[in-house]
Write a protein that holds these residues in place. Sequence first.
Motif, PDB file in Angstrom:
ATOM      1  N   LYS A  18       0.863  -1.175   0.000  1.00 44.13           N
ATOM      2  CA  LYS A  18       0.000   0.000   0.000  1.00 44.13           C
ATOM      3  C   LYS A  18       0.900   1.226   0.000  1.00 44.13           C
ATOM      4  N   GLU A  54       0.203   4.820  -0.782  1.00 46.04           N
ATOM      5  CA  GLU A  54      -0.151   6.228  -0.761  1.00 46.04           C
ATOM      6  C   GLU A  54       0.785   6.959   0.194  1.00 46.04           C
ATOM      7  N   ARG A  55       1.166   8.172  -0.172  1.00 43.99           N
ATOM      8  CA  ARG A  55       2.009   8.962   0.707  1.00 43.99           C
ATOM      9  C   ARG A  55       1.130   9.808   1.624  1.00 43.99           C
ATOM     10  N   LYS A  56       1.049   9.392   2.872  1.00 45.31           N
ATOM     11  CA  LYS A  56       0.264  10.104   3.871  1.00 45.31           C
ATOM     12  C   LYS A  56       1.160  10.392   5.061  1.00 45.31           C
ATOM     13  N   SER A 101       0.997   8.819   7.787  1.00 44.74           N
ATOM     14  CA  SER A 101       1.392   7.488   8.242  1.00 44.74           C
ATOM     15  C   SER A 101       0.859   6.453   7.260  1.00 44.74           C
ATOM     16  N   GLU A 102       1.591   5.357   7.090  1.00 45.19           N
ATOM     17  CA  GLU A 102       1.248   4.318   6.120  1.00 45.19           C
ATOM     18  C   GLU A 102       1.604   2.947   6.678  1.00 45.19           C
ATOM     19  N   PHE A 149       2.427  -1.163   5.514  1.00 41.77           N
ATOM     20  CA  PHE A 149       2.862  -1.993   4.395  1.00 41.77           C
ATOM     21  C   PHE A 149       2.736  -3.469   4.781  1.00 41.77           C
ATOM     22  N   GLU A 186      -3.378   9.808  11.914  1.00 39.61           N
ATOM     23  CA  GLU A 186      -3.336  10.217  10.509  1.00 39.61           C
ATOM     24  C   GLU A 186      -2.563  11.504  10.310  1.00 39.61           C
ATOM     25  N   PHE A 209       5.765  -0.061   8.547  1.00 33.45           N
ATOM     26  CA  PHE A 209       4.954   1.153   8.487  1.00 33.45           C
ATOM     27  C   PHE A 209       5.862   2.374   8.468  1.00 33.45           C
ATOM     28  N   ARG A 210       5.254   3.475   8.083  1.00 31.19           N
ATOM     29  CA  ARG A 210       6.003   4.720   7.965  1.00 31.19           C
ATOM     30  C   ARG A 210       5.246   5.817   8.701  1.00 31.19           C
ATOM     31  N   ASN A 253      10.886   3.228  -0.102  1.00 35.26           N
ATOM     32  CA  ASN A 253      10.965   4.285   0.907  1.00 35.26           C
ATOM     33  C   ASN A 253      12.406   4.781   1.051  1.00 35.26           C
TER      34      ASN A 253
END
Length: 326
Positions: free
Chosen positions: A4, A6-8, A10-11, A13, A32, A134-135, A220
């Motif tokens: 997944k 999308e650049r938000k 937080s993300e 994966f 978020e 996650f990011r 990333n």
Amino acid sequence: MSLKMERKGSEMFVDERRFATDRRPWFGQLPERIGKNFTFAVMGDRCGMALPGVFEKGLAILQDLKPDFVLFVGDLVEGYGMDSEEARNEWEYIDAQIAATGLPFFQTIGNHDFGTQTLVDVWRERKGIEYYAFRVGDVLFLILNTEDPFEELSDELIARVKLAAANIRRDPERASEYVKAFDDEVVASMSPDQLQDVGKARVGLGDEQLAFFENVLASNADAKYTFVSMHKPGWKSDSSSFARLREMIGSRPHTIFAGHFHSLEYSRTNEACQIQLGRTGAASHGEGKGDQNLLLWVSMRSGVPSIRVVHLDGITEPADYPPRHP
């Protein structure tokens, strides 16, 4: 391999090709609208041979302090030798304790969580995926499974683990005595070659897992900092798969969190920091400062971490300080 992307703020994966499930081994969601500055806590092993109430005390403290999220480095349940229903009951208890905090909580698989085929089956039934990433802003987190595949233990060793854990639950004041007896029995049963490897960790990172993290890292490449959570400390192993992971990470500034040995250790080389967590409820195997119950508090400020050690046994209640009478 499905990510997944999308650049938000937080993300998450997930390796959707390998894990076709909606089950997840974490609680809650990342904020978020999280910014460059945020905080998180890292908790050490609750098991094996858990001391009653200690991990729960750690959760209560974090509920008051309210980090943005919590990382856990593995071994939430005793695990070994249980049948499916016993395993489910143990997960039901600790999952309820974590959920009640309302904190986002990201779990890493430990050998006690995943150490037999029965436990693997229950994990997959309840938690679904076994590794993920996650990011948060410019910071990347890799959550590994070092039991891929898991290490088979003998029935004799499992019986010893279960006996020591049961003794500590029944009589926690004598925990150090039971742990010493367990350690002495294990050492006495080892060959000279096995004794030489006592301080080493057997780390398993399968090819599919490594391919997933290679993809995450490549996607990333702009992340300013990377954290890795793994149960067994790969730097204390002869694992070629861990060496491959380190090659993938390369010169990125990063910190690796691990657990397993129940004692806090810190080392740093250039841009790489390695922290073996102490315990947060598990039985102690030593008497030094790093063997006490503790957790880490991490503050990120513009992509740079500041890490503090919080010793749980030094945190008490006001009621512990009654008035002094003349």
